[in-house]
Design a protein around this motif. Structure first.
Motif, short mmCIF file in Angstrom:
data_model
loop_
_atom_site.label_atom_id
_atom_site.label_comp_id
_atom_site.label_asym_id
_atom_site.label_seq_id
_atom_site.Cartn_x
_atom_site.Cartn_y
_atom_site.Cartn_z
N SER A 57 0.83 -1.19 0.00
CA SER A 57 0.00 0.00 0.00
C SER A 57 0.87 1.24 0.00
N SER A 58 0.31 2.32 -0.54
CA SER A 58 1.04 3.58 -0.63
C SER A 58 0.05 4.73 -0.63
N ASN A 59 0.54 5.91 -0.31
CA ASN A 59 -0.29 7.10 -0.48
C ASN A 59 0.58 8.26 -0.91
N TYR A 60 -0.08 9.28 -1.45
CA TYR A 60 0.62 10.38 -2.09
C TYR A 60 0.00 11.72 -1.71
N LYS A 65 0.23 13.29 -7.01
CA LYS A 65 -0.55 12.11 -7.39
C LYS A 65 -0.68 12.03 -8.91
N SER A 109 1.34 10.92 6.94
CA SER A 109 1.79 11.99 6.06
C SER A 109 2.41 13.14 6.86
#
Length: 127
Positions: A57-60, A65, A109
């Motif tokens: 999993s990842s987030n930006y 993005k 974040s």
């Protein structure tokens, strides 16, 4: 204790691509969620992307993005940031960061939870 060393920064033109690398050593890499932050002159350090311990999993940040991709190779103890369609506003020092996690993969974040930081690599995007 984990140590982090970034590489791959440089001077590019708007629209170009760049791939940053972060080499980790000194501890069990798979126990750490990893992230990239950046800091432009006169601005606060800001979150770019994060990836879970297994890379599932990842987030930006909204600003990157669709243009940036974070990945990791646990066999090589490395995390990467592929940056495409670079813009002048991406100009900053980019930092690799690690957070030791035992039970879960919450991808923060905020910089606070990350205990280990590299020294950074400069990325400059000219218009």
């Amino acid at each position: 204790q984990l140590q982090l060393v970034e590489s791959g920064g440089g001077l590019v033109q708007a629209g170009d691509s760049l791939r940053l690398s972060c080499a980790a050593s000194g501890d069990t890499f798979t126990m750490y969620t990893m992230a990239w932050f950046r800091q432009a002159p006169g601005k606060e350090r800001e979150f770019v992307a994060a990836i879970s311990r297994r890379g599932t999993s990842s987030n930006y940040a909204d600003s990157v993005k669709g243009r940036f991709t974070i990945s990791r190779d646990n066999a090589l103890n490395a995390v990467y940031l592929q940056m495409d369609s670079l813009k002048p506003e991406d100009t900053a020092v980019y930092y690799c960061a690690a957070e030791y996690r035992v039970w879960s993969d919450i991808l923060s974040s905020a910089p606070g939870p990350y205990e280990t930081w590299g020294r950074g690599t400069q990325v400059t995007v000219s218009s």
